[in-house]
Scaffold this motif. Structure first.
Motif, short mmCIF file in Angstrom:
data_model
loop_
_atom_site.label_atom_id
_atom_site.label_comp_id
_atom_site.label_asym_id
_atom_site.label_seq_id
_atom_site.Cartn_x
_atom_site.Cartn_y
_atom_site.Cartn_z
N ALA A 375 0.85 -1.19 0.00
CA ALA A 375 0.00 0.00 0.00
C ALA A 375 0.88 1.24 0.00
CB ALA A 375 -0.94 -0.01 1.20
N ASP A 376 1.53 1.48 -1.14
CA ASP A 376 2.30 2.70 -1.38
C ASP A 376 1.38 3.64 -2.15
OD1 ASP A 376 4.30 1.14 -0.31
OD2 ASP A 376 5.53 1.08 -2.12
N LEU A 377 0.89 4.67 -1.50
CA LEU A 377 -0.21 5.47 -2.05
C LEU A 377 0.03 6.95 -1.83
CD1 LEU A 377 -3.00 3.22 -0.51
CD2 LEU A 377 -2.33 3.25 -2.93
N CYS A 378 -0.57 7.75 -2.69
CA CYS A 378 -0.42 9.20 -2.63
C CYS A 378 -1.77 9.85 -2.93
CB CYS A 378 0.63 9.64 -3.65
SG CYS A 378 0.71 11.41 -3.94
N ALA A 379 -2.18 10.80 -2.10
CA ALA A 379 -3.44 11.51 -2.29
C ALA A 379 -3.16 12.97 -2.64
CB ALA A 379 -4.30 11.43 -1.04
N ILE A 380 -3.85 13.46 -3.66
CA ILE A 380 -3.66 14.83 -4.14
C ILE A 380 -5.01 15.54 -4.11
CG2 ILE A 380 -2.95 16.27 -6.09
CD1 ILE A 380 -1.92 12.68 -6.21
N SER A 381 -5.04 16.70 -3.46
CA SER A 381 -6.27 17.49 -3.40
C SER A 381 -6.47 18.26 -4.70
CB SER A 381 -6.21 18.47 -2.22
OG SER A 381 -7.33 19.34 -2.27
N LEU A 382 -7.66 18.15 -5.26
CA LEU A 382 -8.03 18.95 -6.43
C LEU A 382 -9.13 19.94 -6.07
CD1 LEU A 382 -7.97 16.22 -9.25
CD2 LEU A 382 -6.13 17.71 -8.45
N ASP A 383 -9.12 20.35 -4.81
CA ASP A 383 -10.17 21.21 -4.27
C ASP A 383 -9.67 22.64 -4.05
OD1 ASP A 383 -12.72 21.76 -3.35
OD2 ASP A 383 -12.23 21.31 -1.27
N GLU A 384 -8.73 23.07 -4.87
CA GLU A 384 -8.21 24.43 -4.75
C GLU A 384 -8.66 25.25 -5.96
OE1 GLU A 384 -6.78 25.19 -2.00
OE2 GLU A 384 -6.61 23.12 -1.28
N ALA A 385 -8.57 26.57 -5.83
CA ALA A 385 -8.99 27.44 -6.93
C ALA A 385 -8.22 27.13 -8.21
CB ALA A 385 -8.79 28.90 -6.53
N GLU A 386 -6.92 26.82 -8.06
CA GLU A 386 -6.09 26.58 -9.25
C GLU A 386 -6.31 25.20 -9.86
OE1 GLU A 386 -3.39 25.77 -5.63
OE2 GLU A 386 -4.99 27.14 -6.21
N THR A 387 -7.12 24.36 -9.20
CA THR A 387 -7.43 23.04 -9.76
C THR A 387 -8.92 22.90 -10.04
OG1 THR A 387 -7.53 22.12 -7.52
CG2 THR A 387 -5.44 21.90 -8.71
N ARG A 388 -9.62 24.03 -10.10
CA ARG A 388 -11.05 24.03 -10.42
C ARG A 388 -11.30 24.77 -11.72
NH1 ARG A 388 -14.54 20.65 -7.65
NH2 ARG A 388 -14.05 20.62 -5.44
N PRO A 389 -12.26 24.34 -12.52
CA PRO A 389 -13.00 23.08 -12.41
C PRO A 389 -12.12 21.91 -12.83
CG PRO A 389 -13.58 24.20 -14.44
CD PRO A 389 -12.67 25.13 -13.69
N CYS A 390 -12.60 20.71 -12.56
CA CYS A 390 -11.84 19.52 -12.91
C CYS A 390 -12.66 18.63 -13.82
CB CYS A 390 -11.42 18.74 -11.65
SG CYS A 390 -10.47 17.26 -12.01
N TYR A 391 -12.34 18.63 -15.10
CA TYR A 391 -13.02 17.76 -16.06
C TYR A 391 -12.32 16.39 -16.14
CZ TYR A 391 -14.93 22.27 -17.43
OH TYR A 391 -15.54 23.51 -17.42
N SER A 392 -11.02 16.38 -15.87
CA SER A 392 -10.26 15.14 -15.94
C SER A 392 -9.19 15.15 -14.87
CB SER A 392 -9.59 14.98 -17.32
OG SER A 392 -8.62 13.95 -17.28
N PRO A 393 -9.35 14.35 -13.81
CA PRO A 393 -8.31 14.31 -12.78
C PRO A 393 -6.98 13.81 -13.31
CG PRO A 393 -9.95 12.57 -12.43
CD PRO A 393 -10.50 13.48 -13.48
N LEU A 394 -7.01 12.95 -14.31
CA LEU A 394 -5.77 12.45 -14.91
C LEU A 394 -5.00 13.59 -15.57
CD1 LEU A 394 -4.05 9.99 -15.47
CD2 LEU A 394 -5.52 9.44 -17.40
N SER A 395 -5.70 14.42 -16.32
CA SER A 395 -5.06 15.58 -16.93
C SER A 395 -4.53 16.54 -15.87
CB SER A 395 -6.06 16.31 -17.83
OG SER A 395 -5.55 17.56 -18.24
N HIS A 396 -5.31 16.76 -14.82
CA HIS A 396 -4.91 17.70 -13.77
C HIS A 396 -3.63 17.27 -13.08
CE1 HIS A 396 -8.03 20.52 -14.18
NE2 HIS A 396 -8.35 20.70 -12.91
N LEU A 397 -3.43 15.97 -12.90
CA LEU A 397 -2.22 15.49 -12.24
C LEU A 397 -0.97 15.96 -12.96
CD1 LEU A 397 -3.09 11.81 -11.28
CD2 LEU A 397 -2.83 13.75 -9.74
N VAL A 398 -1.04 16.06 -14.28
CA VAL A 398 0.13 16.43 -15.07
C VAL A 398 0.19 17.92 -15.35
CG1 VAL A 398 1.27 16.12 -17.31
CG2 VAL A 398 0.27 14.15 -16.13
N TYR A 399 -0.94 18.53 -15.68
CA TYR A 399 -0.91 19.89 -16.21
C TYR A 399 -1.39 20.97 -15.24
CZ TYR A 399 -0.25 17.39 -20.59
OH TYR A 399 0.24 16.57 -21.57
N ALA A 400 -2.00 20.62 -14.13
CA ALA A 400 -2.53 21.64 -13.23
C ALA A 400 -2.02 21.49 -11.80
CB ALA A 400 -4.06 21.61 -13.23
N ALA A 401 -2.08 20.30 -11.26
CA ALA A 401 -1.69 20.08 -9.86
C ALA A 401 -0.17 20.00 -9.73
CB ALA A 401 -2.33 18.81 -9.33
#
Length: 443
Positions: A375-401
């Motif tokens: 269980a090697d795991l990582c949690a990323i918050s997408l609940d910030e102004a700079e990560t809203r709105p979120c149409y694709s969390p996969l895209s956000h991991l690379v290009y926004a977060a």
């Protein structure tokens, strides 16, 4: 009617808005949970079913978060965190010969490596990295630091032909490094590689010995290869062939090889790496900062070469940041190939997780969220102004977060970061050690 099943006791249940398991490729699960027992993933299932099936000792509910496998940094010189910003704005060989090698000769010791690696572990954990592949002197000190931090590490048995504070010649580098492996080989979080520095610093005779050891001990070979054009020219002058061809003739290009940087590749080099099943550790930020060049990564991926992402050391990058490496790898690939579809986010996340684990031969242990794995795991918050709105969390991991959005990290089911805070390392102590070393190095 059947009586309700008795809930199963587990250690940890993590619920998240999105989970990206990496295997199968491209899958994004909504409102799912990961059940963890004895440090391993027991099941990945919808959250409502998980609440009925399991009775967790600890429940972690992550609202607008994405849960991914812990990131794998496939190439680092962790102790060089104590040389961050020490030798900026120089090309590789001047960077090495004028600044880095002299500083290392003067300052590197067991304590230097232990303190520098602890500082690196703190940075990596807070950025979602749960595994790093290291290449540096005093691997015993790096092992002690990784264990103190609770990180998974693949430690390199470094080999050079010239002396350092760690060893006097190639034979001693190997004997001392293998003794460290024997000392720590029963630690479940520690793995080892053979780590000859580069073709231009290691002789044919030593390479032949490394090949034999890799076969006998089933160890990966972690090595800088084709990093600069100068390296290619030197090999052609001294050996009559390109470095990869020389390594191939010596029997070192195979599934065990992790070719670090692999920037200056022609079509024959790409075909050789693919045909022999080798892996590449792509370090885009370091390659840009040292002006080493741009790896033909899209061609490598298209040929079927397994690739992972590395930060390199902070003396040639300044950050141990896999989110930055994903973004830079993607943007550089699009720019150099002229193809905006080159290396989509899904592929980049694969490189930062399962690709790195496969290169190290530990894909059975980490790199994706699958039952039976650690269980090697990582949690990323997408609940910030700079990560809203979120149409694709996969895209956000690379290009926004970014790493600043990492909130929680687990290694083998043990929380190492919670709500952005390190749990087992103390920031004030780490900063004090960094100040002491800065005063020494700056003299």
């Amino acid at each position: 009617m059947h009586a309700p099943a008795t809930p199963i006791d587990i250690d940890l249940l993590i619920e998240a808005r999105w989970i990206i398991p990496v295997e199968p490729a491209g899958q994004v699960l909504e409102h799912h949970a990961v059940a963890v027992r004895d440090g391993r993933i027991l099941e990945l299932l919808p959250s409502d079913q998980a609440r009925q099936r399991y009775r967790p000792g600890q429940l972690r509910t992550l609202g607008d978060h994405v849960l991914i496998p812990g990131l794998v940094n496939l190439h680092a010189h962790a102790a060089m965190n104590l040389l961050r910003g020490y030798a900026d704005d120089l090309p590789l060989m001047r960077w090495l010969t004028e600044r880095i090698w002299p500083a290392e000769q003067k300052h590197v010791s067991h304590d230097f490596v232990r303190d520098g690696t602890l500082l690196a572990c703190a940075e990596m954990l807070r950025g979602g990295v749960t595994t790093f592949s290291d290449m540096y002197f005093f691997p015993d000190a790096a092992a002690e630091a990784a264990l103190e931090a609770g990180m998974r590490a693949a430690l390199g048995v470094v080999v050079l032909e010239f002396p350092s504070a760690w060893a006097s010649d190639a034979d001693q580098y190997l004997s001392k490094g293998l003794a460290v492996r024997d000392r720590f080989k029963h630690e479940p979080l520690l793995h080892f590689t053979l780590a000859p520095h580069a073709p231009y610093t290691v002789s044919d005779a030593t390479f032949e010995r490394i090949r034999t050891l890799a076969e006998q001990l089933s160890l990966p070979i972690h090595m800088h290869v084709h990093e600069t054009g100068e390296e290619i020219e030197r090999s052609l002058s001294e050996h009559g062939v390109r470095p990869l061809e020389r390594l191939h003739r010596l029997g070192l290009v195979g599934p065990e090889l992790i070719a670090v940087h692999a920037v200056h590749l022609d079509e024959g080099d790409v075909a050789l790496l693919a045909r022999q099943g080798a892996s590449v550790a792509h370090c885009p930020t370091s390659n840009m900062k040292l002006a080493s060049g741009a790896s033909p990564l899209p061609a490598l991926i298209a040929a079927g070469v397994n690739a992972g992402l590395g930060s390199d050391g902070v003396a040639s990058n300044n950050r141990l940041d896999l989110f930055q490496e994903m973004r830079h790898a993607g943007l550089m690939a699009k720019l150099t190939s002229g193809d905006a579809a080159a290396l989509p986010a899904e592929q980049l996340l694969h490189m930062a997780t399962l690709g790195g684990a496969r290169a190290l031969g530990i894909e059975h242990e980490t790199g994706s969220i699958r039952p039976g794995k650690s269980a090697d795991l990582c949690a990323i918050s997408l609940d910030e102004a700079e990560t809203r709105p979120c149409y694709s969390p996969l895209s956000h991991l690379v290009y926004a977060a970014g790493r600043e959005h990492v909130t929680d990290v687990w290694v083998a089911g043990i929380a190492r970061v919670a709500q952005g805070n390190l749990l087992h390392l103390h920031n004030n102590e780490l900063k004090a050690r960094a100040r002491l070393w800065q005063n020494q190095v700056a003299l």
